[in-house]
Design an enzyme around this catalytic site. Structure first.
Site, PDB file in Angstrom:
ATOM      1  N   ASP A   1       7.567  29.797  50.950  1.00 13.92           N
ATOM      2  CA  ASP A   1       7.026  30.455  52.147  1.00 13.92           C
ATOM      3  C   ASP A   1       7.085  29.552  53.376  1.00 13.92           C
ATOM      4  O   ASP A   1       7.369  28.349  53.272  1.00 13.92           O
ATOM      5  CB  ASP A   1       5.579  30.909  51.898  1.00 13.92           C
TER       6      ASP A   1
ATOM      7  N   ASN B   1      -8.167  32.866  46.432  1.00 14.89           N
ATOM      8  CA  ASN B   1      -8.215  34.324  46.240  1.00 14.89           C
ATOM      9  C   ASN B   1      -7.109  34.806  45.301  1.00 14.89           C
ATOM     10  O   ASN B   1      -6.843  35.997  45.212  1.00 14.89           O
ATOM     11  CB  ASN B   1      -8.139  35.046  47.595  1.00 14.89           C
TER      12      ASN B   1
ATOM     13  N   GLU C   1      -0.864  37.779  49.262  1.00 10.76           N
ATOM     14  CA  GLU C   1      -2.314  37.906  49.333  1.00 10.76           C
ATOM     15  C   GLU C   1      -2.787  39.129  48.535  1.00 10.76           C
ATOM     16  O   GLU C   1      -1.989  40.010  48.206  1.00 10.76           O
ATOM     17  CB  GLU C   1      -2.725  38.069  50.811  1.00 10.76           C
TER      18      GLU C   1
HETATM   19  C1  F6R Z   1       2.263  27.057  49.538  1.00  8.14           C
HETATM   20  C2  F6R Z   1       1.812  28.219  48.794  1.00  8.14           C
HETATM   21  C3  F6R Z   1       0.379  28.517  48.570  1.00  8.14           C
HETATM   22  C4  F6R Z   1      -0.380  27.305  47.995  1.00  8.14           C
HETATM   23  C5  F6R Z   1      -1.847  27.669  47.780  1.00  8.14           C
HETATM   24  C6  F6R Z   1      -2.640  26.497  47.244  1.00  8.14           C
HETATM   25  O1  F6R Z   1       3.671  27.031  49.613  1.00  8.14           O
HETATM   26  O2  F6R Z   1       2.641  28.945  48.403  1.00  8.14           O
HETATM   27  O3  F6R Z   1       0.276  29.598  47.675  1.00  8.14           O
HETATM   28  O4  F6R Z   1       0.205  26.935  46.788  1.00  8.14           O
HETATM   29  O5  F6R Z   1      -2.412  28.088  48.986  1.00  8.14           O
HETATM   30  O6  F6R Z   1      -2.655  25.484  48.193  1.00  8.14           O
HETATM   31  P1  F6R Z   1      -3.203  24.031  47.831  1.00  8.14           P
HETATM   32  O7  F6R Z   1      -2.267  23.450  46.856  1.00  8.14           O
HETATM   33  O8  F6R Z   1      -3.189  23.299  49.160  1.00  8.14           O
HETATM   34  O9  F6R Z   1      -4.581  24.226  47.290  1.00  8.14           O
END
Ligand code: F6R
Length: 240
Positions: free
Chosen positions: A67, A135, A142
């Site tokens: 992403d 979440n 999402e």
């Molecule tokens: C980032 C992504 C998100 C993160 C998620 C957890 O490329 O795809 O889904 O993996 O928000 O983020 P962290 O690892 O910072 O807790």
């Protein structure tokens, strides 16, 4: 789903890096899927060390990131382009022509179509690394996402904007939209590794593993994937 509970972030990072390294050695033209965020940083620094020790060679691999924020340029210090460069790509011999991260600027429809085409033309992703949001988001898919989605533009949820504001000067600076690989694209990856650490991930991990499969927790769909391993610390695993 396979689950490994490991007692420290450092050991999780080493374990995941060793799986990525094995994949690269097994198939030097591997198609690797990378994530950003805190969870894979230790894995990337371990991969850099393995590269420096001459254990792995990135020259033939192709990469796809999950992403990118929409509306910020590649050189913005919080863009995922910038993150991947500073945390991995600047330190290894990856061929930049084989690095793919969605564009954060431009017509979203074109960006998404081109990204899907590129993934398809490479024959799909061999090994995908995932983190997980509190979440249950994976990539930026999402709650409420369509399970048959491919790369698409998303509106980030309030809780995701709040969680990610720790990296920005203020919450107002956090982009409100992102481009993400879809759930269908993720399910199509041959092998998936999900890293989750810390108590704040425990509920999402519980719903991923034991919850009802529902778009309310996008990660719950991973229960259907035939080759996924969750690498958890004790806190993240504490509700299982
Ligand atoms: C980032 C992504 C998100 C993160 C998620 C957890 O490329 O795809 O889904 O993996 O928000 O983020 P962290 O690892 O910072 O807790």
């Amino acid at each position: 789903m396979k689950i490994e509970i490991i007692d420290s972030y450092k050991k999780i990072s080493r374990r995941v890096a060793s799986i990525v390294a094995r994949q690269i050695i097994y198939k030097n033209r591997s198609i690797l899927g990378f994530a950003t965020g805190s969870s894979p940083i230790g894995t990337y620094s371990t991969l850099i060390k393995m590269y420096e020790y001459g254990i792995i060679d990135f020259s033939e691999i192709t990469t796809f990131n999950l992403d990118e924020y929409y509306g910020i340029s590649e050189d913005h210090f919080q863009s995922y382009h910038y993150f991947m460069n500073t945390n991995l790509f600047d330190h290894v011999n990856v061929n930049r022509e084989n690095v793919n991260i969605p564009n954060g600027i431009g017509d979203p429809k074109t960006i998404c179509e081109e990204y899907n085409k590129k993934i398809d033309s490479c024959g799909g992703i061999d090994l995908q690394i995932l983190g997980i949001g509190r979440n249950g988001h994976i990539g930026f898919n999402e709650p409420g996402v369509e399970f048959d989605s491919t790369t698409h533009l998303v509106e980030l949820k309030k809780e995701t904007i709040e969680a990610n504001s720790r990296f920005f000067d203020s919450i107002e600076d956090v982009p409100k939209k992102a481009i993400t690989m879809g759930i269908k694209t993720i399910l199509n990856c041959q092998k998936i590794i999900l890293i989750a650490t810390g108590i704040e991930k425990a509920e999402a991990v519980f719903k991923t593993v034991r919850g009802k499969i529902s778009t309310d927790t996008p990660s719950s769909i991973l229960q259907l994937h035939p080759d996924i391993t969750l690498f958890l610390d004790e806190e993240a695993a504490s509700k299982l």
